[in-house]
Design a protein around this motif. Structure first.
Motif, mmCIF file in Angstrom:
data_model
loop_
_atom_site.group_PDB
_atom_site.id
_atom_site.type_symbol
_atom_site.label_atom_id
_atom_site.label_comp_id
_atom_site.label_asym_id
_atom_site.label_seq_id
_atom_site.Cartn_x
_atom_site.Cartn_y
_atom_site.Cartn_z
ATOM 1 N N SER A 199 0.843 -1.201 0.000
ATOM 2 C CA SER A 199 0.000 0.000 0.000
ATOM 3 C C SER A 199 0.871 1.241 0.000
ATOM 4 C CB SER A 199 -0.933 -0.002 1.216
ATOM 5 O OG SER A 199 -1.878 1.056 1.134
ATOM 6 N N THR A 200 0.217 2.395 -0.015
ATOM 7 C CA THR A 200 0.877 3.688 0.054
ATOM 8 C C THR A 200 0.020 4.636 0.876
ATOM 9 O OG1 THR A 200 1.837 5.497 -1.262
ATOM 10 C CG2 THR A 200 -0.229 4.559 -2.047
ATOM 11 N N SER A 201 0.610 5.711 1.349
ATOM 12 C CA SER A 201 -0.143 6.693 2.128
ATOM 13 C C SER A 201 -1.071 7.498 1.220
ATOM 14 C CB SER A 201 0.815 7.645 2.853
ATOM 15 O OG SER A 201 1.600 6.949 3.786
ATOM 16 N N VAL A 202 -2.268 7.757 1.724
ATOM 17 C CA VAL A 202 -3.255 8.578 1.032
ATOM 18 C C VAL A 202 -3.722 9.655 2.006
ATOM 19 C CG1 VAL A 202 -5.518 8.615 -0.081
ATOM 20 C CG2 VAL A 202 -4.008 6.656 -0.412
ATOM 21 N N LYS A 214 5.471 7.212 -1.012
ATOM 22 C CA LYS A 214 6.133 6.131 -0.285
ATOM 23 C C LYS A 214 5.244 4.893 -0.281
ATOM 24 C CE LYS A 214 8.377 9.464 2.788
ATOM 25 N NZ LYS A 214 7.619 10.647 2.327
ATOM 26 N N TRP A 215 5.831 3.749 -0.573
ATOM 27 C CA TRP A 215 5.120 2.472 -0.653
ATOM 28 C C TRP A 215 5.765 1.456 0.284
ATOM 29 C CZ3 TRP A 215 0.978 0.913 -3.875
ATOM 30 C CH2 TRP A 215 0.489 1.926 -4.724
ATOM 31 N N TYR A 216 5.007 0.402 0.587
ATOM 32 C CA TYR A 216 5.572 -0.710 1.351
ATOM 33 C C TYR A 216 5.049 -2.035 0.831
ATOM 34 C CZ TYR A 216 1.142 -1.143 3.974
ATOM 35 O OH TYR A 216 -0.181 -1.327 4.335
ATOM 36 N N VAL A 217 5.834 -3.082 1.057
ATOM 37 C CA VAL A 217 5.381 -4.469 0.945
ATOM 38 C C VAL A 217 5.585 -5.079 2.327
ATOM 39 C CG1 VAL A 217 5.711 -4.822 -1.524
ATOM 40 C CG2 VAL A 217 7.659 -5.123 0.009
ATOM 41 N N ALA A 218 4.671 -5.957 2.738
ATOM 42 C CA ALA A 218 4.716 -6.499 4.100
ATOM 43 C C ALA A 218 4.154 -7.910 4.127
ATOM 44 C CB ALA A 218 3.906 -5.605 5.043
ATOM 45 N N THR A 219 4.694 -8.721 5.022
ATOM 46 C CA THR A 219 4.180 -10.085 5.170
ATOM 47 C C THR A 219 4.503 -10.620 6.559
ATOM 48 O OG1 THR A 219 4.032 -12.235 4.032
ATOM 49 C CG2 THR A 219 6.240 -11.366 4.407
#
Length: 268
Positions: free
Chosen positions: A206-209, A238-243
């Motif tokens: 996701s990214t900040s909105v 800015k984006w992230y991937v997470a698990t």
């Protein structure tokens, strides 16, 4: 219990559980060479930190770039407003990777909260196993640790240091340089667990909105047999991937062990 009341408690549970996530960010992921810079840990969501990280939990912190290796000590960190800050000086121009790992902690939840957490995080295999072995009605003790990375572009020259493996229990390795990408381009990552590709693993991104927490806009995908996933950021920022990778534990007094991974970057 009324449906609305049940929904309310599930939402609260999801918010509480998502607040476990840890992210390594910078106000800008585009930095100047040979200059004092700052990155920080958000322990909560991508947009808000619930509490800082104590130094005794931080291990294997490092920043890697061209002819550059920085391994911070306790005195390099500071805390303010529940955020842990790390000041450092960049080296020469290139694409850097920064990372911080934490020592494990224990978390104990009721059966309903743990099952909701598994469902929310896409841990379908663990949920299915609990149904199969009859533990679905039992609470759980989980031993968890967090392993976070952030990509930084120093100056204009792009290098392959962003791909450096930090040898964390779980980590994302970018297969393309996000700083060479534009909005809408595809970016691939390989997810490694103990240095080996982790297949069929759910990954959130996701990214900040403005006006919303990034978690409200999360999308999810799965790694393929080679542990690879691909996303296409549809906006700058800015984006992230997470698990979260969870397995049954053989340790006495521990039901499950999980390792959490996030990686942050910025698209212009």
């Amino acid at each position: 219990m009324h449906r609305s009341t049940k929904t309310f408690f599930l939402v609260i549970a999801f918010v509480t559980l998502s607040s476990h996530e840890l992210f390594l960010k910078s106000d800008s992921h585009f930095l100047s060479p040979n200059s004092t810079s700052e990155i920080y840990l958000l322990n909560g969501t991508f947009d808000k930190s619930e509490n800082s990280i104590t130094r005794d939990r931080i291990i294997n912190a490092k920043i890697i770039g061209p002819d550059y290796l920085y391994e911070p000590t306790d005195g390099d960190y500071s805390d303010e407003n529940n955020i842990t800050y790390l000041k450092f000086k960049t080296g020469e121009t290139g694409s850097y990777v920064a990372g911080i790992s934490t020592l494990p902690r224990m978390l104990e939840m009721t059966a309903s909260d743990f099952n909701a957490y598994l469902d929310h995080e896409g841990l379908a295999n663990t949920l299915a196993d609990r149904k199969k072995d009859g533990s679905i009605e039992k609470g759980a003790k989980e031993k968890y640790s967090k392993h976070v990375k952030s990509l930084l572009q120093v100056g204009d020259q792009r290098t392959d240091h962003y791909m450096a493996q930090l040898n964390y229990p779980i980590e994302f390795i970018p297969l393309n340089n996000p700083f060479a990408m534009k909005v809408g381009d595809s970016i691939s990552f390989q997810l490694l667990s103990s240095g080996k590709p982790l297949a069929n693993q759910t990954v959130h991104y996701s990214t900040s909105v403005p006006g919303k927490d990034a978690h409200e806009n999360e999308s999810s995908t799965q790694t393929n047999e080679e542990g690879v996933l691909t996303i296409s950021p549809d906006k700058a920022g800015k984006w992230y991937v997470a698990t979260i990778h969870m397995v049954k534990s053989t340790e006495k007094g521990v039901d499950y062990e999980s390792n959490w991974a996030t990686l942050t970057f910025e698209i212009k």
